[in-house]
Design a protein around this motif. Structure first.
Motif: not given
Ligand code: NOJ
Length: 496
Positions: A434-439, A271-278
């Protein structure tokens, strides 16, 4: 685990195709980088219509890659360096050139007829079922004019599926495992192994057929076959490992293929190959994986690139800051990481002109040869079988080994850190949020607690570390009080 696509790694004999002696010559590089194990994509004799995933003999080496002697030397030199070696085992299908299929196809009465899957047309003349083969909108069934029956192939017509219901087939395939285990291999990556059991009478749902049958096949009898395979592997001393390519996209379903510690040791989690960079998308994937794997007492795996999909650097638009952050995720999440050769270089896919394309599945770009040097031949004695990526010079091993700030040197530091840290290797994964855009997540074991923070945004963000010390930053220009766009931090925390 480091995946080598042998054709594209290193060419020792000047035929434009990488080979076993080429891999041997680069063991020093791999040892310097700090990997623990190699998985070699197929090296067996093959007509190469699917570049080795169409096996014509399971117990030999294709001359393009070398000899059994070269293989024995590779294993023994790798072992001397503490590097284990896994082979790619292809149990679902052979090449149509394999002597088993040549025999099976020769007549309905042939001794090995039942080693493959044959069916008559239905009484109304239609196909045995509605399954679609990979890389096309065509049926999995091809009519054999000589013997007037269909045979099954979930991939190319030149890749007939074996009939795993036949115990002779299972025994013969087990023998092929033993052949390599006896030679000292440390395990196998098992190609589309979830596909070996089949329910041929069950049509695929109309709305999902376009996916092809492979990601839809999930039937109970496969688990029996996997337990038999596991028993073969468990017969051998040492930690031999099976890694299943279970090409299903639901972690709960994938986790079932670990059985009760009696099926596969590890399964890929694609699934990681198809997970957007968010950040939110990665958090959801991590939580879902953790929950499915923990429930099944299964150890996860992580992968960012392989020989079937666009490289992570290409998916991230070549942004090296993000590529380094992706390496941090790969090497700090809980589970066994699979690093695809060239990923440590931040290498992108090559652009392939239509007249250079050779793969029936359109995957040439991510299989481009590894650039070793900055010169125009990139360390290949003759022009290789596929073109180099456009960024090959800047991303070459030579250019990056001498640059303290390169992605390669960062990957090496990250691997060192992982080796030194029990928390990163074995710790539980806790406090993911998450904290906003931080994972953010933590890896925790006994006395060690490590936090990972990844900035998914395109902006620098204010960020202070108050309860620990930064042990690694992926940014070249890290600054106090700021987490830079694309930066990932590894922070050692005081034990709570
Ligand atoms: C999955 C492999 O990764 C891919 O490269 C191959 O084409 C298919 N299985 C068929 O063997």
């Amino acid at each position: 685990m480091y995946q080598i696509y042998p054709r594209s790694f290193h060419d020792s004999n000047g035929d434009g195709i990488g080979d076993l002696n080429g891999i041997r010559q680069q063991l020093g590089y791999l040892s310097w980088l700090g990997i623990d194990a190699l998985w070699l994509s197929p090296i067996f004799p093959s007509p190469m219509r699917d570049f080795g995933y169409d096996v014509a003999n399971y117990v030999e080496i294709d001359p393009v890659f070398g000899t059994l002697r070269d293989f024995d030397d590779l294993i023994s030199e790798a072992h001397d360096l503490g590097i284990r070696v896994l082979l790619d085992w292809i149990p679902n299908h052979t090449s149509s050139d394999h002597s088993w299929f040549v025999d099976a196809r020769s007549s309905r009465e042939s001794e090995r007829r039942d080693w493959y899957v044959w069916r008559d047309a239905k009484p109304d003349g239609s196909l045995p079922n509605n399954w679609i083969r990979a890389w096309s909108d065509e049926s999995v069934w091809t009519w054999d004019h000589e013997t007037e029956q269909y045979y099954l192939h979930c991939f190319l017509p030149s890749q007939p599926d074996l009939n795993w219901e036949n115990v002779e087939v299972r025994t013969a395939l087990h023998e092929t495992l033993r052949f390599w285990l006896d030679r000292g291999v440390d395990g196998f990556r098992m190609d589309v192994v979830h596909l070996i059991g089949k329910e041929l009478d069950a049509d695929d749902p109309e709305e999902l057929r376009a996916l092809s049958h492979t990601p839809l096949n999930d039937v109970a009898v496969t688990h029996e076959y996997l337990r038999e395979i596991r028993a073969v592997i468990d017969d051998y001393p040492g930690d031999r490992v099976s890694v299943g390519e279970v090409y299903l996209f639901d972690p709960e379903r994938v986790s079932a293929y670990y059985g009760h510690q009696d099926e596969l040791h590890l399964c890929f989690n694609f699934s990681s190959l198809f997970t957007g960079w968010r950040a939110e998308a990665w958090l959801a994937l991590i939580l879902r994986t953790e929950s499915a794997m923990s429930a099944a007492q299964a150890w996860p795996t992580w992968v960012m690139s392989n020989h079937d999909n666009a490289r992570v650097a290409t998916r991230l638009g070549g942004d090296q800051a993000r590529v380094r952050a992706a390496l941090v995720l790969l090497l700090t999440l809980r589970g066994t990481p699979f690093l695809y050769a060239g990923e440590e270089l931040g290498l992108q896919d090559a652009l392939i002109d239509p007249d250079q394309a050779v793969d029936p599945g359109g995957r040439d770009g991510c299989r481009a040869p590894l650039p070793w040097t900055t010169g125009s031949d990139h360390g290949w004695p003759v022009e290789p079988w596929l073109p180099f990526a456009a960024d090959a010079a800047a991303r070459s091993v030579e250019a990056q080994q001498s640059d303290e700030c390169s992605t390669l040197r960062f990957a090496k530091r990250l691997l060192e850190l992982r080796h030194q840290s029990v928390a990163l290797r074995r710790g539980e994964l806790l406090a993911a949020h998450t904290q906003g855009d931080l994972l953010v997540f933590e890896r925790v074991v006994d006395a060690q607690r490590t936090r990972v923070v990844v900035n998914f945004s395109k902006d620098n963000l204010a960020f202070n570390v108050v309860d620990g010390a930064i042990v690694l930053s992926s940014a070249l220009d890290a600054q106090p009080g700021v987490i830079r766009a694309g930066e990932a931090l590894v922070i050692a925390l005081a034990r709570a």
